[in-house]
Write a protein that holds these residues in place. Structure first.
Motif, short mmCIF file in Angstrom:
data_model
loop_
_atom_site.label_atom_id
_atom_site.label_comp_id
_atom_site.label_asym_id
_atom_site.label_seq_id
_atom_site.Cartn_x
_atom_site.Cartn_y
_atom_site.Cartn_z
N THR A 1 0.83 -1.22 0.00
CA THR A 1 0.00 0.00 0.00
C THR A 1 0.85 1.25 0.00
O THR A 1 0.41 2.30 0.44
N ASP A 2 2.10 1.17 -0.46
CA ASP A 2 2.98 2.33 -0.42
C ASP A 2 2.45 3.42 -1.35
O ASP A 2 2.40 3.24 -2.55
N GLY A 3 2.08 4.60 -0.76
CA GLY A 3 1.65 5.76 -1.54
C GLY A 3 0.23 5.73 -2.01
O GLY A 3 -0.27 6.68 -2.57
N SER A 4 -0.53 4.63 -1.80
CA SER A 4 -1.91 4.55 -2.26
C SER A 4 -2.80 4.15 -1.11
O SER A 4 -2.38 3.47 -0.17
N GLU A 5 -4.06 4.54 -1.17
CA GLU A 5 -5.01 4.26 -0.09
C GLU A 5 -5.59 2.86 -0.27
O GLU A 5 -5.97 2.45 -1.36
N THR A 6 -5.63 2.12 0.83
CA THR A 6 -6.19 0.78 0.78
C THR A 6 -7.69 0.83 1.02
O THR A 6 -8.28 1.87 1.28
N ALA A 7 -8.31 -0.38 0.96
CA ALA A 7 -9.74 -0.46 1.25
C ALA A 7 -10.04 -0.14 2.70
O ALA A 7 -11.16 0.21 3.05
N ASN A 8 -9.03 -0.29 3.58
CA ASN A 8 -9.23 0.01 4.99
C ASN A 8 -9.13 1.51 5.29
O ASN A 8 -9.40 1.94 6.40
N GLY A 9 -8.70 2.31 4.31
CA GLY A 9 -8.69 3.76 4.49
C GLY A 9 -7.41 4.32 5.06
O GLY A 9 -7.44 5.39 5.65
N TRP A 10 -6.26 3.65 4.94
CA TRP A 10 -5.01 4.23 5.40
C TRP A 10 -3.93 4.06 4.34
O TRP A 10 -3.98 3.18 3.50
N ARG A 11 -2.94 4.97 4.43
CA ARG A 11 -1.83 4.99 3.48
C ARG A 11 -0.53 4.69 4.21
O ARG A 11 -0.47 4.72 5.45
N VAL A 12 0.51 4.44 3.43
CA VAL A 12 1.83 4.15 3.99
C VAL A 12 2.86 5.03 3.28
O VAL A 12 2.84 5.14 2.05
N VAL A 13 3.71 5.70 4.07
CA VAL A 13 4.79 6.53 3.55
C VAL A 13 6.09 6.00 4.10
O VAL A 13 6.21 5.76 5.32
N VAL A 14 7.08 5.78 3.25
CA VAL A 14 8.40 5.29 3.65
C VAL A 14 9.39 6.43 3.52
O VAL A 14 9.58 6.99 2.43
N ASP A 15 10.03 6.82 4.63
CA ASP A 15 10.98 7.93 4.68
C ASP A 15 12.39 7.34 4.75
O ASP A 15 12.84 6.90 5.80
N ASP A 16 13.10 7.32 3.61
CA ASP A 16 14.44 6.73 3.58
C ASP A 16 15.48 7.60 4.28
O ASP A 16 16.56 7.11 4.63
N SER A 17 15.19 8.88 4.47
CA SER A 17 16.19 9.79 5.05
C SER A 17 16.27 9.67 6.57
O SER A 17 17.17 10.23 7.17
N HIS A 18 15.32 9.02 7.23
CA HIS A 18 15.32 8.90 8.68
C HIS A 18 15.18 7.41 9.05
O HIS A 18 14.06 6.90 9.20
N PRO A 19 16.30 6.69 9.16
CA PRO A 19 16.21 5.27 9.55
C PRO A 19 15.85 5.13 11.03
O PRO A 19 16.12 6.01 11.85
#
Length: 490
Positions: free
Chosen positions: A444-462
Motif C-alpha cells: 500500500t505504499d503511496g496509495s489508499e487501501t480499502a481500509n482507508g489508510w496509506r503508507v509513507v516510507v521515509d528513507d532519510s530517517h532510519p
C-alpha cells in the motif's frame, strides 16, 4: 504623413475620433479628472457611473437639462464600444462587476489637449542640456577603443577636480530662478509622459495575448509546435527593446536606496522658492510612488494574462481528449450495431501479403544442446539422525491481526510509525511478524487501501526496531533491525 494614412487615422484611430466628437469636452475633462490626474489605473463600473452622474448633473445645471440627455452607464458603454475605443471595459477573474480603464489612445488625446493650454513659462535650456547628455551617453557607451574611453574619463575627472577646487575656494555657482523653473517643468513633463507609457506597455501585452489566443483557436498542428511558438513570442516581447527598457526601469525603481534618494531630492526641490512659485501639482511629491503603482499594475496584468493563457491551453487539451473519447465511443457503438447483422459484401480491403526476407547473416549460429551425463552410482542410506519434525514446524503470521492493530492505532491519532506500533504491541513471532508488517507497507505504499489508510516510507530517517526472542539454547535475547522509517497515515 501622407494623405491616405491621415485619412485612415481619422476614420479608425480612437484619439482622432475623440477629438472630432461633439462630446469631446465632456469625455476629455471627465476622464482626465477621474483617471489621469489621480493616476487611477482601474475603476469599477458603479464608482465610475456615480462620478459621471455627478458630472452630468453639474453640467445640466449650467447648460440646461437637454445638454447630455442619456444616463451615465449608457455613456460609459458607448465610450467603451468598439466604434469609440476610449475606455476598456473588462471583468476581473472571480467577479461579475465590470471594470473600466483608459486606453492608450485616449491618454494620448488628453495629453495633446493639455499641451494646447497656454504655458506661462517655456523652457529650452533644460531640454538642450538633456539632448547633449543623451548624445554624450550614447557616444561614451558605444566607444570600443579603451584609450579613448580612458582619455574621456580622465577629462571628466579633471573637470570635477577643478570644480571641487573652485567650491573649496568659495566660488559656489548656483542656478538662478529661471534655470530652476526650466528644469523643474521639464521634470514634470517627463514624469507625466512616463506614467502614460505604462498604459501603452500594458496594451501591447494584451495585444500579444489576443494574437496568441487567435493562433491557438486556429492551430491545426501538433501541440508541441504550438507551445514552442507561443513561448517564443512571449520571450520575443520580453527581449525586445521595449521589454528590456521596461525591465531596466523596473529594476532601477525597485531599489530602496533609489526610492529614498528620489524622496529626499523631491522634498528638497519642492521647498525652493522658485519651484513653489510655479504651484506644482500636489502629486509631484509622490510621483515615484505613482510610477511604482503603475509598474506593479502592469506586472500583475502580465501575470494574469499568463494564467489565463495556461487555463486556455488546459481547456483546449480537455476538448481534444473529449473528442478522442467521443470517437472511441462512436466506434464502440457502431461495432455493437454490426454484431448481430454482419455486413454483406466487401467490408474493407487488406494489402496483399508480403514476403519476409531474412538474410543469411541475420540468422543465429547453431548452438549444440547440452546433454547431461548420468553417473551409474548406487544410492546409499545415511546414518545421521535427522529431526524431521522441523520440516513441519512452520510459522504462520496472522496478517488480519496486524491490519487490525494498525487500524486501532489510527483511530486515536492521524499517523503512527512502525516502531511505535511494535513498542505498543510487541512482536509475537519475531522477524517473521516484522516482515509481514513490511509486506503490508509495500502493498500500500503511496496509495489508499480499502481500509482507508496509506503508507509513507521515509528513507532519510532510519529507525531501529527491537523485539525480544530466544536463541537456539532457549535463552531470552534482544534482537534489533535497522530500516527506513515506515509511517501509517489515515
Amino acid at each position: 504623413m501622407d494623405h491616405a494614412t491621415l485619412a485612415a487615422l481619422r476614420d479608425r484611430h480612437p484619439a482622432w475620433r475623440l477629438l472630432a466628437s461633439p462630446h469631446a469636452p465632456l469625455v476629455a475633462s471627465f476622464l482626465h479628472r477621474v483617471f489621469v490626474a489621480p493616476n487611477v489605473r482601474v475603476m469599477s463600473e458603479a464608482d465610475l457611473a456615480e462620478a459621471l452622474e455627478d458630472e452630468l448633473y453639474s453640467l445640466r445645471e449650467q447648460l440646461g437639462t437637454e445638454a447630455y440627455p442619456k444616463a451615465a452607464r449608457e455613456y460609459l458603454n458607448d465610450w467603451a464600444a468598439p466604434d469609440k475605443g476610449w475606455l476598456r471595459k473588462f471583468y476581473k477573474p472571480g467577479t461579475d462587476e465590470a471594470q473600466f480603464d483608459l486606453t492608450p489612445a485616449t491618454e494620448k488625446a488628453i495629453a495633446w489637449l493639455v499641451s494646447l493650454t497656454e504655458r506661462p513659462f517655456v523652457g529650452t535650456e533644460s531640454r538642450l542640456l538633456t539632448l547633449f547628455a543623451l548624445l554624450e551617453q550614447i557616444s561614451a557607451g558605444t566607444e570600443a577603443d579603451p584609450s579613448k574611453r580612458v582619455a574621456d574619463l580622465r577629462a571628466k575627472r579633471d573637470a570635477l577636480d577643478a570644480e571641487i577646487a573652485r567650491v573649496l575656494a568659495g566660488d559656489v555657482p548656483l542656478l538662478d530662478d529661471t534655470a530652476v523653473k526650466d528644469r523643474f517643468l521639464q521634470f514634470q513633463q517627463l514624469a507625466r509622459e512616463l506614467l502614460a507609457d505604462f498604459r501603452e506597455v500594458e496594451h501591447n501585452f494584451r495585444q500579444l495575448d489576443r494574437k496568441v489566443r487567435e493562433k491557438i483557436a486556429l492551430w491545426e498542428g501538433a501541440k508541441g509546435a504550438l507551445l514552442d511558438e507561443i513561448m517564443g513570442e512571449r520571450d520575443a516581447i520580453g527581449d525586445s527593446d521595449q521589454g528590456r527598457s521596461f525591465r531596466a526601469f523596473w529594476d532601477f525603481l525597485m531599489s530602496s536606496r533609489r526610492q529614498e534618494e528620489l524622496s529626499e531630492r523631491l522634498d528638497q526641490v519642492l521647498q525652493l522658492p522658485a519651484v513653489a512659485a510655479l504651484n506644482p501639482e500636489p502629486r509631484t511629491r509622490r510621483v515615484h510612488h505613482d510610477w511604482l503603482e503603475a509598474g506593479e499594475h502592469t506586472q500583475r496584468t502580465v501575470a494574469m494574462l499568463s494564467q489565463q493563457l495556461r487555463r486556455f491551453l488546459d481547456d483546449r487539451a480537455f476538448l481534444e481528449n473529449r473528442r478522442i473519447l467521443d470517437l472511441l465511443r462512436s466506434i464502440e457503438t457502431q461495432a455493437l450495431a454490426l454484431r448481430d447483422t454482419a455486413p454483406v459484401g466487401t467490408v474493407m480491403h487488406i494489402d496483399a501479403m508480403g514476403a519476409d526476407i531474412e538474410l543469411p547473416l541475420e540468422r543465429p549460429l547453431f548452438t549444440p544442446s547440452l546433454k547431461p551425463r548420468l553417473a551409474d552410482l548406487a544410492v546409499l542410506a545415511g546414518d545421521d539422525d535427522v529431526d524431521t519434525a522441523r520440516l513441519f514446524d512452520q510459522i504462520v503470521v496472522d496478517k488480519a491481526r496486524l491490519r487490525a492493530t494498525v487500524q486501532a492505532a489510527l483511530r486515536h491519532r492521524p499517523q503512527v510509525t512502525l516502531r511505535e506500533l511494535v513498542e505498543a504491541e510487541p512482536l509475537r513471532q519475531g522477524l517473521a511478524e516484522l516482515v509481514a508488517y513490511l509486506e503490508l507497507a509495500h502493498a500500500t505504499d503511496g496509495s489508499e487501501t480499502a481500509n482507508g489508510w496509506r503508507v509513507v516510507v521515509d528513507d532519510s530517517h532510519p529507525e531501529t526496531i527491537r523485539w525480544q526472542s530466544t536463541d537456539a539454547a532457549g535463552h531470552a535475547v534482544m534482537r534489533a533491525a535497522r530500516l527506513p522509517r515506515v509511517i501509517f497515515t489515515r
